[in-house]
Design a protein around this motif. Structure first.
Motif, mmCIF file in Angstrom:
data_model
loop_
_atom_site.group_PDB
_atom_site.id
_atom_site.type_symbol
_atom_site.label_atom_id
_atom_site.label_comp_id
_atom_site.label_asym_id
_atom_site.label_seq_id
_atom_site.Cartn_x
_atom_site.Cartn_y
_atom_site.Cartn_z
ATOM 1 N N ARG A 154 -8.392 -4.458 -7.355
ATOM 2 C CA ARG A 154 -7.708 -3.889 -8.528
ATOM 3 C C ARG A 154 -8.489 -4.087 -9.818
ATOM 4 N NH1 ARG A 154 -1.937 -2.852 -9.730
ATOM 5 N NH2 ARG A 154 -1.718 -2.734 -11.986
ATOM 6 N N SER A 220 4.129 -11.056 -3.482
ATOM 7 C CA SER A 220 3.127 -11.338 -2.447
ATOM 8 C C SER A 220 3.799 -11.429 -1.087
ATOM 9 C CB SER A 220 2.407 -12.660 -2.739
ATOM 10 O OG SER A 220 1.784 -12.639 -3.995
ATOM 11 N N THR A 238 -4.032 2.004 3.812
ATOM 12 C CA THR A 238 -3.399 1.623 2.546
ATOM 13 C C THR A 238 -4.242 2.066 1.360
ATOM 14 O OG1 THR A 238 -2.367 -0.297 3.591
ATOM 15 C CG2 THR A 238 -2.544 -0.325 1.191
ATOM 16 N N MET A 245 -2.896 -1.812 -4.732
ATOM 17 C CA MET A 245 -2.864 -3.223 -4.354
ATOM 18 C C MET A 245 -3.565 -4.070 -5.411
ATOM 19 S SD MET A 245 -1.469 -2.646 -1.406
ATOM 20 C CE MET A 245 -1.460 -4.322 -0.788
ATOM 21 N N ILE A 248 -5.499 -7.512 -1.168
ATOM 22 C CA ILE A 248 -5.201 -7.260 0.239
ATOM 23 C C ILE A 248 -6.283 -7.966 1.051
ATOM 24 C CG2 ILE A 248 -6.309 -4.974 0.168
ATOM 25 C CD1 ILE A 248 -4.161 -4.170 2.351
ATOM 26 N N VAL A 275 -1.039 -9.760 1.090
ATOM 27 C CA VAL A 275 -1.045 -8.703 0.084
ATOM 28 C C VAL A 275 -0.357 -9.172 -1.186
ATOM 29 C CG1 VAL A 275 -1.079 -6.880 1.822
ATOM 30 C CG2 VAL A 275 1.115 -7.693 0.951
ATOM 31 N N GLU A 276 -0.701 -8.506 -2.300
ATOM 32 C CA GLU A 276 -0.040 -8.785 -3.572
ATOM 33 C C GLU A 276 0.010 -7.512 -4.396
ATOM 34 O OE1 GLU A 276 -0.194 -12.727 -5.566
ATOM 35 O OE2 GLU A 276 -1.346 -11.627 -7.090
ATOM 36 N N PHE A 277 1.117 -7.346 -5.118
ATOM 37 C CA PHE A 277 1.332 -6.175 -5.959
ATOM 38 C C PHE A 277 1.609 -6.638 -7.389
ATOM 39 C CE2 PHE A 277 2.923 -5.489 -1.690
ATOM 40 C CZ PHE A 277 2.280 -4.323 -1.303
ATOM 41 N N ASP A 287 5.919 -0.043 -4.541
ATOM 42 C CA ASP A 287 4.643 -0.240 -3.842
ATOM 43 C C ASP A 287 4.833 -1.105 -2.599
ATOM 44 O OD1 ASP A 287 3.380 1.243 -5.805
ATOM 45 O OD2 ASP A 287 2.748 -0.515 -6.951
ATOM 46 N N PHE A 291 4.063 0.001 1.270
ATOM 47 C CA PHE A 291 3.150 -0.748 2.134
ATOM 48 C C PHE A 291 3.859 -1.214 3.392
ATOM 49 C CE2 PHE A 291 1.478 -4.799 3.651
ATOM 50 C CZ PHE A 291 0.204 -4.397 4.024
ATOM 51 N N GLY A 372 -9.923 -4.973 0.994
ATOM 52 C CA GLY A 372 -9.554 -3.823 0.188
ATOM 53 C C GLY A 372 -10.743 -3.079 -0.365
#
Length: 459
Positions: A154, A220, A238, A245, A248, A275-277, A287, A291, A372
């Motif tokens: 990201r 997460s 993804t 993301m 990831i 994973v984390e958003f 999101d 996912f 990712g």
């Protein structure tokens, strides 16, 4: 190379007790995190200012003494080993946050500031520095190795987040590269040249960094997959779907087992994605839902959401502790740690081929990755002194690199070159190695800046 008496006296007069030739200090700065080994340096120096770094470099240039920059010492490819003697310049006493310009989303720091220390300083501003290689590394070292990490998918790598530098060249000349402006078309991009140069062109003494706003909401999770291929194919899908993301991460079954044993985790002995958003509450919820639906299509199961800051911190602490955790799978072992980065469309194939190689060689080699962006790592566990195991691990690492090159990838996505990947540089860059060597010769004609690293010897 031994430091002559005149040079030692000059450095001692300049630095006092911050110049040391004691065995303890030399051995401390002659160790490597992995299997790479070299004799300790001839001396260690601890400068506290750009002026002192410049003075040290003038003395070393005059006496042709190799100089190796040192941060927290966590590099994995032998970057900071004194393979040709000389002095190690430990920059950790240059640890001041010089200025935070919140309105410009920028901070200026000395090289010994660590990423955690900077983010502690930034807590009241609503900003943070996102590049997170796991270790609490120094920002100077992170720039020198063009570090990456879990949030690169990201926020980008150090290449994307270093705006300007102050650098001391081999002869003691101090230069500034880049500006505080958002962009520039004025001349060569010298900042990009020094970011990733691994101390072979100069010593970084100040960094201007790009900051980012703290996300309003963070979520997460970790989920398991039946096979390695399904987990990695889920990552590819993804990214291709455009789900934004923040992190990831992939861990294979061996790594999951290591986390359980070392960190008290409760993961299944299967491949997992972590994973984390980041975003607004509504966007994070959306999101995460998307996912979850996508992961289910690839057999994802056992979603475990980290719903509090403490739970999230524990999840990522477990991931960041992967190196020590995986070492503990084989007590007494050291590691050949390697990473490659491939285009996303080749990721599943590259990971599967690496796993097959590890199995065929009879090695224990847990794999994790910042997948990712197509980057994954293998930690090949070998017993010290077992030359057959070491040779097998090197074969696996070399084949991983060769496959990455063949599909347009790179021999290292974030670990850097050091001495470990140096023999592979010509295979990746071909005739461009000549251009790199010319730049090195122009800025360091005496070859005193971290010699024996990065650029392979001429044929």
């Amino acid at each position: 190379m031994q430091i002559d008496i005149q040079a030692a006296e000059s450095l001692s007069q300049l630095l006092g007790a911050r110049f040391s030739q004691s065995q303890a200090d030399r051995e401390l700065h002659g160790a490597s995190e992995t299997f790479h080994r070299a004799p300790p340096p001839d001396a260690v120096v601890w400068p506290v200012s750009t002026e002192e770094v410049s003075a040290i470099m003038r003395i070393c240039h005059e006496h042709r003494i190799p100089v190796i920059g040192w941060g927290t010492g966590t590099s994995l490819e032998g970057h900071a080993l004194a393979t040709q003697g000389g002095i190690v310049m430990d920059l950790m006493k240059m640890d001041r946050v010089l200025e935070v310009r919140a309105g410009d989303l920028q901070a200026s720091v000395q090289p010994g500031v660590t990423r955690e220390a900077l983010n502690t300083e930034l807590r009241a501003t609503g900003l943070f520095f996102p590049v997170d290689p796991g270790a609490n590394a120094s920002l100077g070292g992170m720039a020198a190795t063009r570090a990456s990490g879990t949030a690169a998918v990201r926020y980008g790598t150090m290449r994307d987040n270093v705006l300007a530098l102050e650098v001391v060249l081999a002869d003691g000349t101090v230069i500034r590269t880049g500006t505080r402006a958002a962009k520039s078309s004025a001349g060569y991009d010298l900042t990009a040249l020094f970011v990733g140069s691994e101390g072979t062109l100069g010593i970084i003494t100040e960094l201007t960094l790009r900051l980012h706003g703290q996300p309003e909401e963070v979520a997460s999770a970790v989920c398991a997959f039946a096979t390695l291929e399904e987990a990695v194919e889920c990552v590819t899908a993804t990214i291709q779907s455009g789900i934004p993301m923040a992190r990831i991460e992939f861990v294979d079954g061996d790594a999951a087992q290591a986390f359980n044993q070392f960190s008290g985790g409760h993961l299944r002995d299967q491949p997992h994605l972590m994973v984390e958003f980041h975003g607004s509450p509504a966007s994070v919820q959306d999101d995460a839902r998307k996912f979850g639906e996508l992961a289910a299509d690839f057999g994802g199961q056992g979603f475990d959401w980290a719903t509090t800051p403490e739970d999230r911190a524990a999840l990522w602490k477990m991931r960041h502790g992967a190196y020590r955790a995986c070492l503990a799978l084989r007590p007494g072992a050291t590691a050949v740690v390697t990473d490659v980065c491939v285009p996303m469309s080749y990721l599943a194939e590259a990971v599967a081929a690496a796993a097959a190689d590890i199995k065929a060689e009879g090695l224990i080699g847990p794999m994790v990755g910042h997948v990712g962006d197509g980057n994954f790592h293998s930690q090949l566990l070998v017993m010290p002194g077992d030359e057959a195991e070491l040779a097998a691990a090197k074969r696996v690492a070399t084949r991983m690199a060769e496959r990455a090159i063949a599909v347009g990838g790179t021999i290292t996505g974030e670990h850097g070159v050091g001495i470990g990947k140096r023999p592979l540089m010509r295979a990746q860059h071909g005739e461009a190695i000549g251009a790199m060597a010319a730049i090195k010769a122009a800025l360091d004609p005496l070859n005193i800046m971290n010699p024996g690293k990065l650029i392979p010897d001429a044929n």
